[in-house]
Design a protein around this motif. Structure first.
Motif, PDB file in Angstrom:
ATOM      1  N   LEU A 293       0.832  -1.201   0.000  1.00 52.19           N
ATOM      2  CA  LEU A 293       0.000   0.000   0.000  1.00 52.19           C
ATOM      3  C   LEU A 293       0.867   1.252   0.000  1.00 52.19           C
ATOM      4  CD1 LEU A 293      -2.512  -1.125   2.780  1.00 52.19           C
ATOM      5  CD2 LEU A 293      -2.833  -1.289   0.304  1.00 52.19           C
TER       6      LEU A 293
ATOM      7  N   SER B 198      -0.590  -2.478  -4.741  1.00 55.72           N
ATOM      8  CA  SER B 198       0.105  -3.260  -5.749  1.00 55.72           C
ATOM      9  C   SER B 198       0.322  -4.652  -5.192  1.00 55.72           C
ATOM     10  CB  SER B 198       1.446  -2.620  -6.120  1.00 55.72           C
ATOM     11  OG  SER B 198       2.295  -2.546  -4.986  1.00 55.72           O
TER      12      SER B 198
ATOM     13  N   ARG C 211     -14.225   3.747  -2.680  1.00 56.34           N
ATOM     14  CA  ARG C 211     -13.370   2.950  -3.557  1.00 56.34           C
ATOM     15  C   ARG C 211     -13.402   3.551  -4.957  1.00 56.34           C
ATOM     16  NH1 ARG C 211     -11.471  -1.860  -1.631  1.00 56.34           N
ATOM     17  NH2 ARG C 211     -12.282  -2.481   0.405  1.00 56.34           N
TER      18      ARG C 211
ATOM     19  N   ASN D  32      -7.606  -0.857  -7.628  1.00 57.05           N
ATOM     20  CA  ASN D  32      -6.417  -0.795  -6.789  1.00 57.05           C
ATOM     21  C   ASN D  32      -6.327   0.480  -5.975  1.00 57.05           C
ATOM     22  OD1 ASN D  32      -5.990   0.928  -8.918  1.00 57.05           O
ATOM     23  ND2 ASN D  32      -3.814   0.501  -9.077  1.00 57.05           N
ATOM     24  N   THR D  33      -7.416   1.247  -5.847  1.00 59.37           N
ATOM     25  CA  THR D  33      -7.331   2.524  -5.139  1.00 59.37           C
ATOM     26  C   THR D  33      -8.526   2.741  -4.219  1.00 59.37           C
ATOM     27  OG1 THR D  33      -6.189   3.475  -7.048  1.00 59.37           O
ATOM     28  CG2 THR D  33      -6.990   5.008  -5.395  1.00 59.37           C
TER      29      THR D  33
ATOM     30  N   GLU E 289       0.273   5.515   0.231  1.00 59.71           N
ATOM     31  CA  GLU E 289      -0.609   6.668   0.358  1.00 59.71           C
ATOM     32  C   GLU E 289      -0.008   7.873  -0.380  1.00 59.71           C
ATOM     33  OE1 GLU E 289      -0.471   4.559   4.448  1.00 59.71           O
ATOM     34  OE2 GLU E 289       0.907   5.221   2.877  1.00 59.71           O
ATOM     35  N   SER E 290      -0.886   8.722  -0.865  1.00 58.60           N
ATOM     36  CA  SER E 290      -0.459   9.978  -1.481  1.00 58.60           C
ATOM     37  C   SER E 290      -1.566  11.003  -1.321  1.00 58.60           C
ATOM     38  CB  SER E 290      -0.123   9.771  -2.960  1.00 58.60           C
ATOM     39  OG  SER E 290      -1.265   9.332  -3.666  1.00 58.60           O
TER      40      SER E 290
ATOM     41  N   SER F 211      -5.120   9.277  -1.370  1.00 55.29           N
ATOM     42  CA  SER F 211      -5.276   8.044  -2.137  1.00 55.29           C
ATOM     43  C   SER F 211      -4.465   6.942  -1.483  1.00 55.29           C
ATOM     44  CB  SER F 211      -4.782   8.249  -3.569  1.00 55.29           C
ATOM     45  OG  SER F 211      -5.531   9.243  -4.230  1.00 55.29           O
ATOM     46  N   CYS F 212      -4.997   5.753  -1.534  1.00 61.09           N
ATOM     47  CA  CYS F 212      -4.311   4.550  -1.061  1.00 61.09           C
ATOM     48  C   CYS F 212      -4.262   3.601  -2.253  1.00 61.09           C
ATOM     49  CB  CYS F 212      -5.073   3.930   0.100  1.00 61.09           C
ATOM     50  SG  CYS F 212      -4.382   2.372   0.699  1.00 61.09           S
ATOM     51  N   ARG F 213      -3.084   3.475  -2.824  1.00 60.86           N
ATOM     52  CA  ARG F 213      -2.922   2.665  -4.027  1.00 60.86           C
ATOM     53  C   ARG F 213      -2.269   1.341  -3.669  1.00 60.86           C
ATOM     54  NH1 ARG F 213      -3.363   4.084  -9.207  1.00 60.86           N
ATOM     55  NH2 ARG F 213      -3.472   6.268  -8.554  1.00 60.86           N
TER      56      ARG F 213
END
Length: 127
Positions: A4, A25, A72, A77-78, A6-7, A21-23
């Motif tokens: 995870l 992968s 969501r 993925n975010t 964050e940005s 945002s929490c992206r």
């Protein structure tokens, strides 16, 4: 396993807005329930908001109800945290976290429920 990031943090004046945002992968975040936590200087990490695996359930700390909304994204993925009417007391490092534990209004607020954590993003609100 999921990673995870964050940005979206930054500096804003009181009354302003930010969107975090929490992206994810490694594995799509729609496989997990997601929680948001924050840690102010000198304080323990506290619960802010949570959203269920399917997105149909959300929960918020009393201190942010009516001001923050988690959702969501259309991509799998975010996850977002929309923060409005920000106050100086919202200043903190904000973290997102993911869990495979089924939705539960009690467990959602506990740090121990979450299996994976991001590195955090700083939010600073000036008066």
């Amino acid at each position: 396993q999921v990673q995870l990031v964050e940005s979206g943090g930054g500096s804003v004046q009181a009354g302003g807005s930010l969107r975090l945002s929490c992206r994810a992968s490694g594995r799509a975040v729609d496989h997990y329930g997601v929680g948001w936590f924050r840690a102010a200087p000198g304080k323990e990490r506290e619960f802010v908001a949570a959203i269920s695996l399917g997105g149909s359930n959300t929960d918020y700390a009393d201190s942010v109800k009516g001001r923050f909304t988690t959702s969501r994204g259309n991509a799998k993925n975010t996850v977002f945290l929309h923060m409005n009417s920000l106050k100086p007391e919202d200043t903190a490092v904000y973290y997102c976290a993911a869990t495979v534990t089924p939705w539960n209004n009690t467990y959602n607020t506990r740090r121990s429920t979450y299996d994976y954590w991001g590195q955090g993003t700083q939010v600073t609100v000036s008066s």
